[in-house]
Scaffold this motif. Structure first.
Motif, PDB file in Angstrom:
ATOM      1  N   VAL A 105       0.799  -1.231   0.000  1.00  0.00           N
ATOM      2  CA  VAL A 105       0.000   0.000   0.000  1.00  0.00           C
ATOM      3  C   VAL A 105       0.830   1.279   0.000  1.00  0.00           C
ATOM      4  N   PRO A 106       1.826   1.438   0.885  1.00  0.00           N
ATOM      5  CA  PRO A 106       2.540   2.724   0.928  1.00  0.00           C
ATOM      6  C   PRO A 106       3.635   2.881  -0.123  1.00  0.00           C
ATOM      7  N   LYS A 107       3.843   1.878  -0.937  1.00  0.00           N
ATOM      8  CA  LYS A 107       4.980   1.896  -1.852  1.00  0.00           C
ATOM      9  C   LYS A 107       4.742   2.775  -3.078  1.00  0.00           C
ATOM     10  N   ALA A 108       5.835   3.288  -3.622  1.00  0.00           N
ATOM     11  CA  ALA A 108       5.803   3.974  -4.912  1.00  0.00           C
ATOM     12  C   ALA A 108       5.701   2.912  -6.007  1.00  0.00           C
ATOM     13  N   TRP A 109       4.825   3.175  -6.987  1.00  0.00           N
ATOM     14  CA  TRP A 109       4.619   2.238  -8.086  1.00  0.00           C
ATOM     15  C   TRP A 109       4.958   2.904  -9.418  1.00  0.00           C
ATOM     16  N   ALA A 110       5.397   2.093 -10.369  1.00  0.00           N
ATOM     17  CA  ALA A 110       5.656   2.560 -11.730  1.00  0.00           C
ATOM     18  C   ALA A 110       5.069   1.545 -12.701  1.00  0.00           C
ATOM     19  N   CYS A 111       4.627   2.048 -13.856  1.00  0.00           N
ATOM     20  CA  CYS A 111       3.995   1.191 -14.864  1.00  0.00           C
ATOM     21  C   CYS A 111       4.843   1.161 -16.122  1.00  0.00           C
ATOM     22  N   SER A 112       5.322  -0.010 -16.489  1.00  0.00           N
ATOM     23  CA  SER A 112       6.173  -0.138 -17.673  1.00  0.00           C
ATOM     24  C   SER A 112       5.366  -0.181 -18.966  1.00  0.00           C
ATOM     25  N   VAL A 113       4.029  -0.103 -18.880  1.00  0.00           N
ATOM     26  CA  VAL A 113       3.196   0.058 -20.073  1.00  0.00           C
ATOM     27  C   VAL A 113       2.994   1.537 -20.380  1.00  0.00           C
ATOM     28  N   SER A 114       2.459   2.277 -19.405  1.00  0.00           N
ATOM     29  CA  SER A 114       2.014   3.647 -19.666  1.00  0.00           C
ATOM     30  C   SER A 114       3.082   4.708 -19.444  1.00  0.00           C
ATOM     31  N   GLU A 115       4.169   4.373 -18.752  1.00  0.00           N
ATOM     32  CA  GLU A 115       5.159   5.400 -18.422  1.00  0.00           C
ATOM     33  C   GLU A 115       6.435   5.316 -19.261  1.00  0.00           C
ATOM     34  N   ILE A 116       6.387   4.511 -20.305  1.00  0.00           N
ATOM     35  CA  ILE A 116       7.490   4.454 -21.273  1.00  0.00           C
ATOM     36  C   ILE A 116       6.894   4.625 -22.662  1.00  0.00           C
ATOM     37  N   LYS A 117       7.476   5.495 -23.478  1.00  0.00           N
ATOM     38  CA  LYS A 117       6.998   5.718 -24.838  1.00  0.00           C
ATOM     39  C   LYS A 117       7.649   4.687 -25.758  1.00  0.00           C
ATOM     40  N   TRP A 118       7.092   3.470 -25.712  1.00  0.00           N
ATOM     41  CA  TRP A 118       7.706   2.361 -26.438  1.00  0.00           C
ATOM     42  C   TRP A 118       7.749   2.616 -27.947  1.00  0.00           C
ATOM     43  N   ALA A 119       6.706   3.253 -28.498  1.00  0.00           N
ATOM     44  CA  ALA A 119       6.687   3.513 -29.940  1.00  0.00           C
ATOM     45  C   ALA A 119       7.858   4.409 -30.350  1.00  0.00           C
ATOM     46  N   ASP A 120       8.195   5.378 -29.505  1.00  0.00           N
ATOM     47  CA  ASP A 120       9.325   6.261 -29.810  1.00  0.00           C
ATOM     48  C   ASP A 120      10.648   5.512 -29.786  1.00  0.00           C
ATOM     49  N   LEU A 121      10.639   4.366 -29.102  1.00  0.00           N
ATOM     50  CA  LEU A 121      11.855   3.553 -29.038  1.00  0.00           C
ATOM     51  C   LEU A 121      11.905   2.503 -30.153  1.00  0.00           C
ATOM     52  N   GLY A 122      10.894   2.538 -31.037  1.00  0.00           N
ATOM     53  CA  GLY A 122      10.898   1.642 -32.183  1.00  0.00           C
ATOM     54  C   GLY A 122      10.138   0.345 -32.006  1.00  0.00           C
ATOM     55  N   PHE A 123       9.398   0.207 -30.919  1.00  0.00           N
ATOM     56  CA  PHE A 123       8.644  -1.023 -30.683  1.00  0.00           C
ATOM     57  C   PHE A 123       7.257  -0.926 -31.313  1.00  0.00           C
ATOM     58  N   GLU A 124       6.734  -2.063 -31.771  1.00  0.00           N
ATOM     59  CA  GLU A 124       5.452  -2.091 -32.469  1.00  0.00           C
ATOM     60  C   GLU A 124       4.264  -2.131 -31.511  1.00  0.00           C
ATOM     61  N   GLY A 125       4.499  -2.402 -30.276  1.00  0.00           N
ATOM     62  CA  GLY A 125       3.418  -2.451 -29.291  1.00  0.00           C
ATOM     63  C   GLY A 125       4.016  -2.452 -27.910  1.00  0.00           C
ATOM     64  N   ASN A 126       3.160  -2.378 -26.891  1.00  0.00           N
ATOM     65  CA  ASN A 126       3.678  -2.370 -25.522  1.00  0.00           C
ATOM     66  C   ASN A 126       3.338  -3.633 -24.741  1.00  0.00           C
ATOM     67  N   LYS A 127       2.741  -4.620 -25.402  1.00  0.00           N
ATOM     68  CA  LYS A 127       2.530  -5.894 -24.722  1.00  0.00           C
ATOM     69  C   LYS A 127       3.887  -6.555 -24.485  1.00  0.00           C
ATOM     70  N   LEU A 128       3.994  -7.264 -23.379  1.00  0.00           N
ATOM     71  CA  LEU A 128       5.284  -7.824 -23.004  1.00  0.00           C
ATOM     72  C   LEU A 128       5.827  -8.769 -24.068  1.00  0.00           C
ATOM     73  N   GLY A 129       4.933  -9.527 -24.697  1.00  0.00           N
ATOM     74  CA  GLY A 129       5.382 -10.448 -25.745  1.00  0.00           C
ATOM     75  C   GLY A 129       6.053  -9.734 -26.900  1.00  0.00           C
ATOM     76  N   TYR A 130       5.485  -8.584 -27.320  1.00  0.00           N
ATOM     77  CA  TYR A 130       6.103  -7.791 -28.388  1.00  0.00           C
ATOM     78  C   TYR A 130       7.472  -7.283 -27.944  1.00  0.00           C
ATOM     79  N   LEU A 131       7.533  -6.751 -26.731  1.00  0.00           N
ATOM     80  CA  LEU A 131       8.768  -6.153 -26.242  1.00  0.00           C
ATOM     81  C   LEU A 131       9.876  -7.194 -26.133  1.00  0.00           C
ATOM     82  N   VAL A 132       9.518  -8.360 -25.615  1.00  0.00           N
ATOM     83  CA  VAL A 132      10.508  -9.431 -25.475  1.00  0.00           C
ATOM     84  C   VAL A 132      11.012  -9.879 -26.839  1.00  0.00           C
ATOM     85  N   GLY A 133      10.069 -10.124 -27.778  1.00  0.00           N
ATOM     86  CA  GLY A 133      10.444 -10.593 -29.104  1.00  0.00           C
ATOM     87  C   GLY A 133      11.304  -9.596 -29.854  1.00  0.00           C
ATOM     88  N   GLN A 134      10.916  -8.304 -29.797  1.00  0.00           N
ATOM     89  CA  GLN A 134      11.670  -7.290 -30.518  1.00  0.00           C
ATOM     90  C   GLN A 134      13.007  -6.971 -29.858  1.00  0.00           C
TER      91      GLN A 134
END
Length: 253
Positions: A105-134
């Motif tokens: 509950v008191p912890k700081a949280w971060a989201c690796s889907v919404s808080e990284i601009k994956w498209a700007d990094l050249g990825f085709e999607g932000n699903k983990l399977g896409y990220l791992v494969g690419q």
């Protein structure tokens, strides 16, 4: 610490966690991921049979979880020293995790889907399977601990030689404050204008106000307030409901 879970469904109020994985890693302020220091993986038998579609998706059967229970004390020992909890879709996982253990509950949280601009990094999607494969990696998806091991590998890899890693961007994003603005009681004929600007509709079923809403960076709040006052409410003293979001309460509300 990276966390992932498998659940009996998508509804936080009624569905249950049947598997949780957590991997604690070191990192520095420059966004360099270090060593894995602790791992937890556990299964738990839910109060009712696992839905067939969940078994098809995850491979987790009723026989696998029969008589199983999470070791919350061991999990808490990983959570307590963590400076940041990372999840791939934190808005989904945080409510489930907080029901599981109050240590989340008191912890700081971060989201690796919404808080990284994956498209700007050249990825085709932000699903983990896409990220791992690419990223040139391979893993068995839809199991909590496997996903926890795969995600830091993706986050730690710089897209270009000498460039910064996705984790460095995530770390910066997690420190920013955002403002959620609810355009309560906005005129009905303004809905298309709000939608075109990026507002989303909340029907009130999740505890949020029934209203159009948007999240903006803190330094854009004054501009957004000016837009609402001049274009939507047309009243200079209008004060829409606002909630200040930091890593400590983001993805919970």
């Amino acid at each position: 610490m990276l966390v992932d879970a498998e659940t009996t469904g998508l509804q936080h109020a009624r569905d249950e966690v049947i598997e949780i994985g957590a991997v604690a890693c070191t990192y520095n302020n420059e966004g360099i991921v270090g060593d894995v220091v602790s791992i937890y993986s556990g299964l738990r038998q839910p109060s009712s049979p696992i839905p067939p579609e969940i078994t098809r998706l995850t491979g987790i059967t009723d026989d696998m979880v029969a008589g199983q229970e999470f070791d919350i004390a061991t999990l808490d020992a990983l959570i307590e020293p963590a400076n940041l909890i990372i999840a791939h879709n934190a808005a989904f996982y945080r409510p489930f995790c907080e029901k599981l253990s109050p240590s989340f509950v008191p912890k700081a949280w971060a989201c690796s889907v919404s808080e990284i601009k994956w498209a700007d990094l050249g990825f085709e999607g932000n699903k983990l399977g896409y990220l791992v494969g690419q990223s040139g990696l391979f893993h068995e998806g839809h199991r909590a601990t496997d996903d926890c091991h795969a995600l830091p590998e993706v986050l730690a890899r710089a897209v270009e030689e000498g460039g910064q890693s996705p984790f460095a961007e995530l770390l910066r994003s997690s420190t920013r404050c955002r403002i959620r603005i609810f355009a309560e009681n906005s005129p009905f004929d303004m809905k298309d204008h709000l939608k075109a600007r990026g507002y989303r509709w909340s029907d009130g079923s999740d505890g949020r106000p029934k209203a159009w809403w948007i999240e903006v960076d803190e330094d854009l709040y004054d501009d957004e307030l000016h837009y609402l006052r001049t274009e939507i409410y047309r009243w200079d003293e209008a004060e829409p409901l606002t909630i200040r979001l930091t890593a400590e309460n983001r993805f919970r509300l």
